[in-house]
Write a protein that holds these residues in place. Structure first.
Motif, short mmCIF file in Angstrom:
data_model
loop_
_atom_site.label_atom_id
_atom_site.label_comp_id
_atom_site.label_asym_id
_atom_site.label_seq_id
_atom_site.Cartn_x
_atom_site.Cartn_y
_atom_site.Cartn_z
N ALA A 121 -86.89 64.72 -38.31
CA ALA A 121 -86.91 64.45 -36.87
C ALA A 121 -88.31 64.57 -36.28
O ALA A 121 -88.50 65.08 -35.17
CB ALA A 121 -85.95 65.37 -36.13
N VAL A 122 -89.30 64.07 -37.04
CA VAL A 122 -90.69 64.09 -36.58
C VAL A 122 -91.16 62.65 -36.37
O VAL A 122 -91.10 61.83 -37.29
CB VAL A 122 -91.60 64.79 -37.61
N ALA A 123 -91.65 62.33 -35.19
CA ALA A 123 -92.16 61.00 -34.88
C ALA A 123 -93.43 60.74 -35.69
O ALA A 123 -94.20 61.68 -35.96
CB ALA A 123 -92.45 60.87 -33.39
N PRO A 124 -93.67 59.50 -36.09
CA PRO A 124 -94.85 59.19 -36.92
C PRO A 124 -96.17 59.72 -36.37
O PRO A 124 -97.01 60.22 -37.11
CB PRO A 124 -94.84 57.65 -36.99
N SER A 125 -96.39 59.61 -35.07
CA SER A 125 -97.67 60.04 -34.49
C SER A 125 -97.85 61.56 -34.55
O SER A 125 -98.96 62.07 -34.37
CB SER A 125 -97.80 59.56 -33.05
N LYS A 126 -96.76 62.30 -34.79
CA LYS A 126 -96.82 63.76 -34.85
C LYS A 126 -96.74 64.28 -36.28
O LYS A 126 -96.77 65.50 -36.50
CB LYS A 126 -95.67 64.37 -34.04
#
Length: 211
Positions: A121-126
């Motif tokens: 559940a981690v967005a690519p930018s993060k």
């Protein structure tokens, strides 16, 4: 080595959640980590980016069998990353970009790394910030433990957990109530869905009262 690293992360994360369940008093905040706001707008942007990445990968959130809604889990990971970094960096722990690159390479390269982050559940930018926080906290655990055996791991975790207690986390009740009694029978991070979706379903965070 990999399984030990995962156990460290999970053990410390579980303790962090149990020790920091309360409600923020700052308007428009999804959470407050050591006095630093994660706004509802920031969370909303991350949720939208994450959902877009899932769609691009041809994955539905329900396939990941999450126990919590997408906004809850994205918020949880944003909080964890910020809390871990604050604690470790306050103890003089650092991580280079090269070390993060090594972790990414060890996971099969950027594409497989991004896929692994989507499952967390981690967005690519993060993704790099999230991995940086994991490496930081594991370095801190290793520093405190002073060895590679199970006893050293437990010593390191115990001290890291104490350090995490010094960084207060406040959670907005709009995203549900933190589950302080997590177990195999009740594995969810939050004990209810709040206003923003149910487990395994994709649901965007609300627009700010400005996050």
């Amino acid at each position: 080595m990999k399984s030990t690293r995962v156990r460290v992360i999970l053990a410390v994360a579980a303790a962090g959640v149990a020790l920091t369940a309360c409600s923020p008093n700052q308007a428009g905040a999804a959470a407050v980590v050591g006095g630093e706001r994660i706004s509802s707008g920031e969370l909303d942007r991350n949720v939208r980016e994450y959902e877009a990445a899932l769609a691009k990968a041809g994955v539905n959130a329900s396939q990941l069998q999450f126990q919590d809604s997408v906004p809850q889990l994205v918020l949880f990971q944003l909080v964890n990353a910020r809390q871990y970094a604050k604690v470790a960096e306050s103890k003089g722990i650092t991580v280079t970009e090269g070390e993060i690159d090594q972790v990414i390479a060890s996971q099969g390269g950027p594409q497989k790394f991004e896929q692994a982050m989507l499952q967390q559940a981690v967005a690519p930018s993060k993704a790099r910030d999230f991995m940086r926080s994991q490496v930081l906290i594991n370095k801190l655990v290793a520093k405190y433990g002073g060895g590679n055996d199970e006893a050293a791991l437990q010593r390191g975790q115990a001290q890291a957990i104490k350090d995490l207690q010094t960084v207060k986390v406040e959670w907005s009740p709009r995203y549900g109530q933190i589950n302080t009694q997590r177990s195999e029978q009740q594995p969810s991070v939050f004990v209810d869905a709040g206003r923003f979706g149910t487990a395994g379903k994709s649901a965007a965070a609300p627009a700010p009262p400005q996050q």
